[in-house]
Design an enzyme around this catalytic site. Structure first.
Site, PDB file in Angstrom:
ATOM      1  N   ASP A  35      49.119  -6.937  20.926  1.00 58.88           N
ATOM      2  CA  ASP A  35      47.756  -7.350  21.285  1.00 58.88           C
ATOM      3  C   ASP A  35      47.172  -6.469  22.387  1.00 58.88           C
ATOM      4  OD1 ASP A  35      49.437  -8.118  23.245  1.00 58.88           O
ATOM      5  OD2 ASP A  35      48.751 -10.198  23.388  1.00 58.88           O
ATOM      6  N   HIS A 238      48.366  23.566  20.099  1.00 55.52           N
ATOM      7  CA  HIS A 238      48.070  22.197  20.553  1.00 55.52           C
ATOM      8  C   HIS A 238      49.262  21.619  21.312  1.00 55.52           C
ATOM      9  CE1 HIS A 238      44.619  21.549  17.444  1.00 55.52           C
ATOM     10  NE2 HIS A 238      44.297  22.360  18.428  1.00 55.52           N
ATOM     11  N   ASP A 255      44.217  23.969  29.149  1.00 54.09           N
ATOM     12  CA  ASP A 255      43.017  23.662  28.368  1.00 54.09           C
ATOM     13  C   ASP A 255      42.708  22.201  28.675  1.00 54.09           C
ATOM     14  OD1 ASP A 255      41.040  23.221  26.502  1.00 54.09           O
ATOM     15  OD2 ASP A 255      42.105  24.182  24.841  1.00 54.09           O
ATOM     16  N   ASP A 266      34.978  21.585  27.781  1.00 58.51           N
ATOM     17  CA  ASP A 266      36.153  22.123  27.085  1.00 58.51           C
ATOM     18  C   ASP A 266      36.460  23.504  27.658  1.00 58.51           C
ATOM     19  OD1 ASP A 266      38.143  22.827  25.342  1.00 58.51           O
ATOM     20  OD2 ASP A 266      36.864  22.927  23.565  1.00 58.51           O
ATOM     21  N   HIS A 345      42.967  31.518  15.585  1.00 61.19           N
ATOM     22  CA  HIS A 345      41.948  30.458  15.529  1.00 61.19           C
ATOM     23  C   HIS A 345      40.533  31.018  15.611  1.00 61.19           C
ATOM     24  CE1 HIS A 345      41.429  30.834  19.882  1.00 61.19           C
ATOM     25  NE2 HIS A 345      42.730  30.678  20.056  1.00 61.19           N
ATOM     26  N   HIS A 349      33.403  26.676  18.830  1.00 63.06           N
ATOM     27  CA  HIS A 349      32.936  25.525  18.045  1.00 63.06           C
ATOM     28  C   HIS A 349      31.799  24.849  18.796  1.00 63.06           C
ATOM     29  CE1 HIS A 349      35.207  23.104  20.972  1.00 63.06           C
ATOM     30  NE2 HIS A 349      36.178  23.987  20.828  1.00 63.06           N
ATOM     31  N   HIS A 356      34.827  18.707  19.703  1.00 67.73           N
ATOM     32  CA  HIS A 356      34.498  19.491  18.504  1.00 67.73           C
ATOM     33  C   HIS A 356      33.336  18.751  17.863  1.00 67.73           C
ATOM     34  CE1 HIS A 356      38.897  21.140  18.215  1.00 67.73           C
ATOM     35  NE2 HIS A 356      38.248  21.557  19.270  1.00 67.73           N
ATOM     36  N   GLU A 380      36.100  31.107  23.034  1.00 74.89           N
ATOM     37  CA  GLU A 380      37.477  30.957  23.480  1.00 74.89           C
ATOM     38  C   GLU A 380      38.458  31.915  22.784  1.00 74.89           C
ATOM     39  OE1 GLU A 380      39.271  27.196  22.054  1.00 74.89           O
ATOM     40  OE2 GLU A 380      37.253  26.590  21.497  1.00 74.89           O
ATOM     41  N   TYR A 384      48.261  35.253  21.397  1.00 77.58           N
ATOM     42  CA  TYR A 384      49.502  34.477  21.507  1.00 77.58           C
ATOM     43  C   TYR A 384      50.655  35.332  20.989  1.00 77.58           C
ATOM     44  CZ  TYR A 384      45.648  31.259  21.726  1.00 77.58           C
ATOM     45  OH  TYR A 384      44.450  30.676  22.062  1.00 77.58           O
ATOM     46  N   ARG A 402      44.439  32.217  26.733  1.00 77.45           N
ATOM     47  CA  ARG A 402      43.124  31.866  26.170  1.00 77.45           C
ATOM     48  C   ARG A 402      42.163  31.727  27.338  1.00 77.45           C
ATOM     49  NH1 ARG A 402      44.576  28.134  23.100  1.00 77.45           N
ATOM     50  NH2 ARG A 402      44.162  26.231  24.283  1.00 77.45           N
ATOM     51  N   GLU A 404      38.298  30.181  27.921  1.00 80.93           N
ATOM     52  CA  GLU A 404      37.296  29.394  27.194  1.00 80.93           C
ATOM     53  C   GLU A 404      36.177  28.928  28.114  1.00 80.93           C
ATOM     54  OE1 GLU A 404      38.843  25.720  25.511  1.00 80.93           O
ATOM     55  OE2 GLU A 404      37.156  25.616  24.114  1.00 80.93           O
TER      56      GLU A 404
END
Ligand code: GLY
Ligand code: MN
Ligand code: MN
Length: 434
Positions: A35, A238, A255, A266, A345, A349, A356, A380, A384, A402, A404
């Site tokens: 619950d 991710h 990130d 972001d 990637h 976006h 996103h 971004e 890698y 990265r 961004e």
């Protein structure tokens, strides 16, 4: 936000509807276990049109030759329930506060929906949602089709979310202000992470510092799960487990962005845990930063995202060849998709209420949308290189970087909304030792 903003949006949506009924539902509570619920967050499309934050509520649009109106159905006041789950506005207060044509208790929704659907031709709904309330609305349409006594019945299902999300592409001043506020907090969080990070710390300790800044500064939530990735972990796109120890000499990719007043930020920054970049880390970092700045400089009304994607792939590939990470002629390498191993990637976006933002990238003919002033997107680029990649000189292995930022398209070009967050090698090294 001023309620008139939501009313104007509803009116614009009503203008787009033909004879029919539109149903847009609130988010549902999500059970974590037994619950206990996850923190509630309103559905973006619903909030965009209502500004209403409670669950178990529905917006109903009715459009015909004679009628054009929006109805909001909300949970009634209930002292016993409110003791457990918090205050509800209730019908009377919602009626006073929200400038909707009609406000009713949610218990009246189904009966009024059934009535509204009679003699209409279209049902506007989120066609791809599996929310049961859409299935129920379709069930009512079927009953009307089966009941041959009506002259017209709603046989046409139209995706209303596509219309709303097209509206959401162009951000108004209120929305841009909310994103600026989100970014001001996210800036503090990234700077604090750079200041606090030391070899030997756990990634989750840095995550805690970031999320402390979010909440401490009034951002109720993150906009997505924070990534704090030390060294080779940055090569998992991710990576959210954030449980490893930050080893001496590695880069840390963070990130992280907060959500403020229902709007996202972001941001990714990559910095040396020990305070200074090694020559190889620095060479790779400066190459990616150079590409990022050149891509951002291309942003203006009239271009399409595919152009930015192609430019970024070419320039990153040229950069990798220049550093000796890849070998060959860049256009041939791109033709063979060899660069995808290192830049797998997209360049960015849409961003807005959702990190996103689910706004369209193409028009109804499938043609790429031209950028217009008021759109917001991320840029971004990232490279890698896994630690076990023996195709690459050893000094570059185990590095993931990265960078961004969040960019507003303006009439004359662009504005980098996250320009205040340390990004050059000098700015980052200064922040890390402060
Ligand atoms: N933080 C998710 C992304 O950068 O797309
Ligand atoms: Mn992003
Ligand atoms: Mn990101």
């Amino acid at each position: 936000m001023n309620d008139i903003v939501y009313k104007k949006r509803r009116d614009r949506l009503l203008e787009m509807l033909d004879d029919g009924v539109g149903v847009i539902v609130s988010a549902e509570q999500k059970t974590r276990s037994n619950d206990t619920e996850y923190p509630y967050r309103q559905a973006s499309d619903f909030y965009y049109l209502s500004g209403f934050e409670e669950d178990n509520s529905v917006l109903l649009f009715i459009k015909s030759a004679k009628v054009s109106k929006a109805l909001l159905f909300v949970q009634p006041k209930d002292e016993a329930m409110e003791l457990w789950t918090g205050r509800r506005l209730g019908v009377d207060t919602a009626r006073k506060r929200f400038d909707v044509d009609e406000v009713h208790g949610i218990e009246r929704y189904e009966e009024m929906l059934k009535e509204a659907l009679k003699e209409r031709t279209h049902l506007y709904l989120d066609l791809f949602s599996d929310d049961l309330r859409y299935a129920v609305a379709k069930g009512h349409c079927k009953s009307l089709v089966d009941d041959r006594s009506s002259k017209k019945s709603p046989r046409h299902y139209i995706d209303v979310s596509e219309k709303i999300r097209t509206m959401r592409l162009l951000k108004d001043e209120h929305e841009i202000t909310s994103i600026r506020s989100a970014l001001a907090i996210t800036e503090m969080a990234h700077h604090d992470a750079m200041r606090q990070a030391r070899p030997g710390m756990k990634e989750y300790s840095i995550q805690a510092a970031i999320e402390y800044q979010f909440k401490h500064n009034g951002a109720y939530s993150d906009a997505y799960t924070t990534i704090v990735a030390g060294g080779n972990n940055a090569n998992t796109l991710h990576y959210i487990s954030n449980r490893d120890t930050l080893e001496e000499g590695v880069l840390v990719l963070i990130d992280a962005g907060c959500e403020y007043a229902m709007y996202a930020s972001d941001i990714t920054r990559t910095f040396p845990v020990s305070g200074t970049f090694s020559p190889a880390q620095r060479a790779l970092y400066e190459m990616i930063l150079d590409v990022q700045l050149r891509i951002i400089a291309e942003i203006r009304p009239g271009i399409v995202k595919k152009y930015l994607q192609e430019r970024s792939e070419l320039w990153l590939c040229e950069g990798l060849v220049g550093l000796g990470v890849m070998h060959g002629e860049p256009t041939a390498l791109i033709e063979a998709k060899r660069h995808k191993k290192y830049f797998p990637h997209g360049i960015g976006h849409w961003m807005g209420m959702d990190v996103h933002d689910p706004c369209p990238y193409v028009d109804e003919e499938g043609e790429e949308l031209f950028f217009q002033a008021g759109m917001i997107l991320t840029i971004e680029p990232g490279i890698y290189i896994r630690e076990d990649d023996t195709d690459v000189p050893e000094r570059y292995r185990g590095i993931g970087i990265r960078i961004e930022d969040n960019i507003l398209v303006t009439e004359t070009g662009y504005e980098n909304l996250s320009d205040g967050i340390a990004k050059t090698v000098d700015e980052i090294e200064a922040m890390c030792i402060s």
